[in-house]
Write a protein that holds these residues in place. Structure first.
Motif, PDB file in Angstrom:
ATOM      1  N   TYR A 352      16.097 -10.097 -90.850  1.00  0.00           N
ATOM      2  CA  TYR A 352      14.778 -10.005 -90.246  1.00  0.00           C
ATOM      3  C   TYR A 352      14.759 -11.011 -89.160  1.00  0.00           C
ATOM      4  N   SER A 354      17.081 -12.767 -87.270  1.00  0.00           N
ATOM      5  CA  SER A 354      18.067 -12.509 -85.960  1.00  0.00           C
ATOM      6  C   SER A 354      17.363 -11.111 -85.165  1.00  0.00           C
ATOM      7  N   LEU A 355      16.801 -10.289 -85.895  1.00  0.00           N
ATOM      8  CA  LEU A 355      16.123  -9.251 -85.010  1.00  0.00           C
ATOM      9  C   LEU A 355      14.783  -9.392 -84.348  1.00  0.00           C
ATOM     10  N   MET A 356      14.378 -10.392 -85.018  1.00  0.00           N
ATOM     11  CA  MET A 356      12.769 -10.871 -84.559  1.00  0.00           C
ATOM     12  C   MET A 356      12.867 -11.747 -83.255  1.00  0.00           C
ATOM     13  N   ILE A 357      13.907 -12.452 -83.247  1.00  0.00           N
ATOM     14  CA  ILE A 357      14.310 -13.137 -82.018  1.00  0.00           C
ATOM     15  C   ILE A 357      14.677 -12.364 -80.811  1.00  0.00           C
ATOM     16  N   LEU A 358      15.145 -11.064 -81.012  1.00  0.00           N
ATOM     17  CA  LEU A 358      15.634 -10.624 -79.882  1.00  0.00           C
ATOM     18  C   LEU A 358      14.817 -10.536 -78.715  1.00  0.00           C
ATOM     19  N   PRO A 359      13.561 -10.349 -78.655  1.00  0.00           N
ATOM     20  CA  PRO A 359      12.871 -10.163 -77.684  1.00  0.00           C
ATOM     21  C   PRO A 359      12.678 -11.462 -76.715  1.00  0.00           C
ATOM     22  N   TYR A 360      12.905 -12.642 -77.283  1.00  0.00           N
ATOM     23  CA  TYR A 360      13.068 -13.933 -76.649  1.00  0.00           C
ATOM     24  C   TYR A 360      14.300 -14.133 -76.075  1.00  0.00           C
ATOM     25  N   ALA A 361      15.468 -13.218 -76.669  1.00  0.00           N
ATOM     26  CA  ALA A 361      16.821 -13.469 -76.231  1.00  0.00           C
ATOM     27  C   ALA A 361      16.841 -12.630 -74.873  1.00  0.00           C
ATOM     28  N   LEU A 362      16.111 -11.575 -74.442  1.00  0.00           N
ATOM     29  CA  LEU A 362      16.174 -10.945 -73.399  1.00  0.00           C
ATOM     30  C   LEU A 362      16.026 -11.938 -72.153  1.00  0.00           C
ATOM     31  N   PHE A 412       6.283 -14.392 -78.909  1.00  0.00           N
ATOM     32  CA  PHE A 412       6.104 -14.844 -80.334  1.00  0.00           C
ATOM     33  C   PHE A 412       7.242 -15.350 -81.237  1.00  0.00           C
ATOM     34  N   TYR A 414       9.576 -17.170 -80.082  1.00  0.00           N
ATOM     35  CA  TYR A 414       9.672 -18.515 -80.012  1.00  0.00           C
ATOM     36  C   TYR A 414       8.800 -19.280 -80.853  1.00  0.00           C
ATOM     37  N   ILE A 417      10.245 -19.103 -84.226  1.00  0.00           N
ATOM     38  CA  ILE A 417      11.643 -20.092 -84.540  1.00  0.00           C
ATOM     39  C   ILE A 417      10.965 -21.268 -84.960  1.00  0.00           C
TER      40      ILE A 417
END
Lengths: 545, 305
Positions: A352, A354-362, A412, A414, A417
């Motif tokens: 969960y 790892s997937l949830m931080i994806l928007p921040y990683a773009l 969100f 960020y 985390i």
């Protein structure tokens, strides 16, 4: 970058060059007596020589351009390099110098320059000095003197320089066959022995020069205003690719009365608002104005000019709301999700998270551009999926909502985390104690978890606010500051101060650097005020050691 | 991890009942957490799914883009690489060079400064640290007008460092190199015991030798973190890049992709744009997934405590 540092403290210290680290450790052991290997010393001096040599080239180039400030700076930096790395005077400076030079040159200087610019009218039509504006107006008024012979022309640059950017020279042949070379300073003889001419007299080869091809000449837009000044106040200008005419200026400048006179029309022009305006008030001023100090006029304009002031206040208010709501909404969503997933029994937490931080990683630009397409009224995903027909980017309120939704999505993770980290560091016995005292889960969160969480993430919220306050990329790429009212196209309804300043400086038809710098100063002032408050609260400054 | 479950045996029964009667005892009580988490995943992933499906959708325009693709093809990627007026690979190369070199230089400058601030005592040390903290509040982008005018002038003298060049933009970014990272780095440097330095010094090592051969190795984890944070930051930077990089061939991914969404191009080139966006996101996303621990740690410590 600086292996030259290696082994350079062995030399005797200067009077002030105390070895600080040894002093502080207080051990008082003597300096080691060994000497550094010869190759290291040699390498070090070779590197110092290289840097100094490089700076010498810099100085040489700036002299060629007549930029004396550059020479002084280069010499100063070279001196610093020699003193710091060549002697053992100051060990800390050996480590600080590279960063310090960059900091002063590229952060402190731009800030100072911004302040200076905000007191000028620098902008469209006001880009150079008054003398330059006079020269430019006179050069532009050059008309061909009737019945004068034309020159044969070849455009050239100095040998081995870049045909696209190097200083241009006009190689000219007059009807009598005499050859000349002209540049921006004037006309000089070109010895016939150094040149080869085509049958029509045009120079095809000249020692020390490289003649440009037709394509290269056409690519150089600067040649359109290039004129070789002649002794009687006229100039030699280019017609087409291979001919030049001698012309005389229609406009003349009178230094004592500080006026320009147009001989063709007989009009006189006087300085007015940093432009040359007709003395009788009839007709337009010349487009070439000059840069001058206008004192507090820009600041006064922002604060008292009605359209500017109301627009500025509107932008400022939205800017503030945007930052507050962005921080608030991302924090609440991030915190709730962190609380949700912060349970030892929950399986698949790692996935969960790892997937949830994806928007921040773009990358931010991808997010903003994609959302801007998703908010498209006709084809966008949002309207299609929700069966709506909202003009997201064309309606002032919908645009604001679109921005806040996008920033919520972007921000969100960020907060998630950060909150997860803070939650995990809350000691277990505190929660245990609450449980023993019979506190409900909700009560525990409200009275114990939240206060501890806020202490931990408080400074990050301030940092996030400061970041969002100047979140240029998001707004610029999502709405471009728009939509704009038809009556006033300079102030967009979703503009931040920074996007407004950007548009003042770069996107408009008439850039106004002075006013843009003034808006920057307002942002500076606000950010300073805010961070001062923030720091006073967090007391970060007290335990600097 | 959370204290609640560890505390259970100790808690008196009444309190346990009151807090959450059946929940912690069986995984069945977790379903609502899973439900909400999946909802959150839908919210956080649908735009990403949309980009990917638009990238592989052969129709390739915005009005034909769907959340879930009906067809699959690489046609958008082919179009992306063969578009000569939009040199995507050049943009990619520029972005990698600017972010890579920029963050390497910035880590090195930051590490040098942090070493001085952490290990040496000199006049101006404390004011210097505080000044860096203050300067951090004024990012270079606020002075964008001055930077633009300055680099325009620099370009007249040194074309290699002017506007529309990678070295020029890297230089502009490096102005903040010391301010941005010194505090984070210094904090970590402080945790490396000074005794190690002293022992090395007794053995006859100079400060430079200690720094290059010993300290830098010991602080490697934070160097990696700072490098990645800087890389992600520079890779995604848009404002200065858009001001500086005027020539198409000098642009970065951000500026280039932006130019693909202007006006009518937005609809026509949407598939191609999404293909480019997917590829552009790869470096940063991979960094995040691969080094989650370091990056998360860096983010939480990043601000001043």
């Amino acid at each position: 970058m600086s292996p030259q540092d290696i082994q350079d403290t062995r030399g005797p210290k200067g009077p002030t060059g105390v070895d600080d680290s040894a002093k502080v450790t207080g051990l008082g052991y003597g300096r080691p007596s060994g000497t550094s290997p010869v190759w290291l010393t040699i390498t070090k001096w070779v590197l110092i020589a290289l840097v100094v040599g490089l700076l010498a080239i810099v100085a040489q180039k700036t002299i060629e351009q007549g930029a004396w400030v550059g020479v002084v700076i280069a010499a100063f930096v070279a001196m610093c390099v020699v003193v710091v790395y060549g002697t053992g005077r100051s060990v800390p400076l050996k480590y600080l110098l590279p960063g310090l030079v960059l900091l002063v040159a590229l952060q402190i200087w731009p800030i100072a320059y911004t302040v200076a610019t905000s007191f000028t009218n620098y902008g469209d039509g006001h880009t150079f000095s008054k003398q330059d504006s006079v020269d430019s107006i006179i050069a532009n008024s050059v008309r061909e003197v009737p019945n004068t012979p034309r020159y044969k022309l070849s455009v050239a640059v100095k040998e081995k320089s870049d045909p696209a950017t190097a200083e241009a020279f006009y190689l000219l042949t007059d009807p009598a066959g005499t050859t000349f070379v002209g540049d921006l300073t004037g006309l000089n003889d070109l010895p016939a022995a150094d040149v080869e001419k085509a049958p029509n007299g045009r120079i095809t080869k000249a020692a020390g020069y490289q003649i440009l091809s037709a394509i290269q000449v056409n690519a150089r837009k600067d040649l359109n205003s290039f004129a070789v000044p002649t002794k009687d106040g006229g100039g030699i200008k280019r017609v087409g690719l291979s001919e030049a005419f001698e012309g005389k200026a229609n406009v003349s400048y009178d230094k004592t009365s500080d006026t320009l006179t147009d001989r063709a029309t007989g009009k006189k022009y006087v300085p007015l608002n940093a432009r040359w305006a007709p003395v009788d008030g009839q007709g337009d001023p010349f487009p070439q104005g000059w840069k001058e100090n206008v004192g507090f006029k820009n600041f006064q304009n922002v604060l008292t000019n009605d359209t500017l002031r109301s627009g500025f206040l509107k932008i400022f208010a939205w800017n503030f709301v945007f930052a507050v709501v962005s921080v608030g909404s991302t924090f609440i969503l991030g915190m709730l999700l962190a609380l949700l997933l912060n349970n030892a029994k929950l399986r698949g937490k790692g996935l969960y998270r790892s997937l949830m931080i994806l928007p921040y990683a773009l990358p931010g630009f991808v997010t903003a551009l994609v959302w801007s397409s998703m908010f498209n009224q006709d084809y966008g995903l949002i309207n299609k999926m929700l069966h709506l027909n909202v003009d997201w980017l064309g309606d002032p309120w919908a645009a604001k909502a679109a921005i806040l939704i996008t920033n919520l999505w972007l921000g969100f993770p960020y907060m998630f985390i950060v909150c997860t980290g803070a939650l995990q560091s809350i000691p277990g016995d505190v929660l245990e104690a609450a449980k023993i005292d019979g506190a409900s889960a909700l009560r525990t969160v409200r009275s114990i978890v939240m206060p501890l969480l806020l202490v931990a993430v408080g400074p990050l919220l301030i940092a996030s606010f400061a970041f969002n306050f100047n979140n240029f990329g998001l707004i610029f790429l999502l709405t471009g500051g728009g939509p704009f009212e038809a009556s006033d196209t300079s102030i967009g309804s979703s503009d931040l101060l920074i996007t407004y300043a950007y548009r003042l400086a770069f996107s408009g038809v008439s850039p106004n650097y002075g006013l843009a710098a003034t808006v920057s100063i307002f942002i500076f002032a606000f950010v300073a005020l805010m961070s001062y408050q923030g720091f006073r609260r967090t007391k970060a400054l007290e335990d600097v050691n | 991890m959370s204290g609640i479950s560890d505390a259970r045996p100790l808690a008196i029964p009444r309190a346990v009942e009151k807090v959450a009667p059946p929940r912690p005892s069986s995984p069945r009580g977790m379903w609502w957490r899973h439900g909400l988490a999946i909802l959150a995943l839908v919210w956080s992933l649908f735009p990403i799914v949309f980009i990917i499906s638009a990238a592989i959708n052969p129709a390739g325009t915005l009005n034909t883009a769907e959340l879930l693709p009906k067809d699959m093809s690489m046609i958008n990627f082919d179009a992306l690489f063969s578009d000569t007026s939009r040199p995507y690979l050049t943009w990619y190369k520029n972005s990698m060079i600017i972010a890579g070199l920029g963050s390497l230089a910035s880590v090195f400058i930051g590490a040098c400064a942090a070493y001085a601030f952490s290990r040496m005592r000199f006049t101006g040390r404390r004011p210097g640290l505080l000044a860096l903290l203050m300067l951090q509040m004024f990012p270079a982008l606020l002075a964008f007008v001055a930077l633009y005018i300055t680099f325009d002038g620099v370009g007249n003298v040194f074309p290699a460092f002017g506007l529309s060049t990678s070295p020029g933009l890297i230089l502009a970014y490096l102005g903040g190199a010391m301010g941005a990272n010194v505090w984070l780095l210094k904090g970590y440097f402080d945790t490396v015991p000074r005794e190690l330095d002293e022992a090395a010094k007794v053995d006859g090592a100079s400060h430079a030798r200690i720094f290059f051969t010993m300290t830098l190795r010991l602080v490697m984890p934070i160097l990696v973190t700072v490098f990645m944070l800087a890389f992600v930051g520079l890779f995604s930077e848009f404002m200065l890049a858009s001001i500086f990089l005027r020539d198409v061939d000098s642009q970065t991914l951000g500026v280039g992709l932006w130019s693909m969404t202007k006006g009518n191009e937005r609809n026509r080139l949407f598939g191609q744009f999404c293909a480019g966006a997917v590829l552009a996101s790869l470096p940063v996303v991979l960094l995040y997934l691969g080094f989650q621990k370091q990056l998360v740690g860096g983010l939480t410590q990043g601000s001043v405590k």
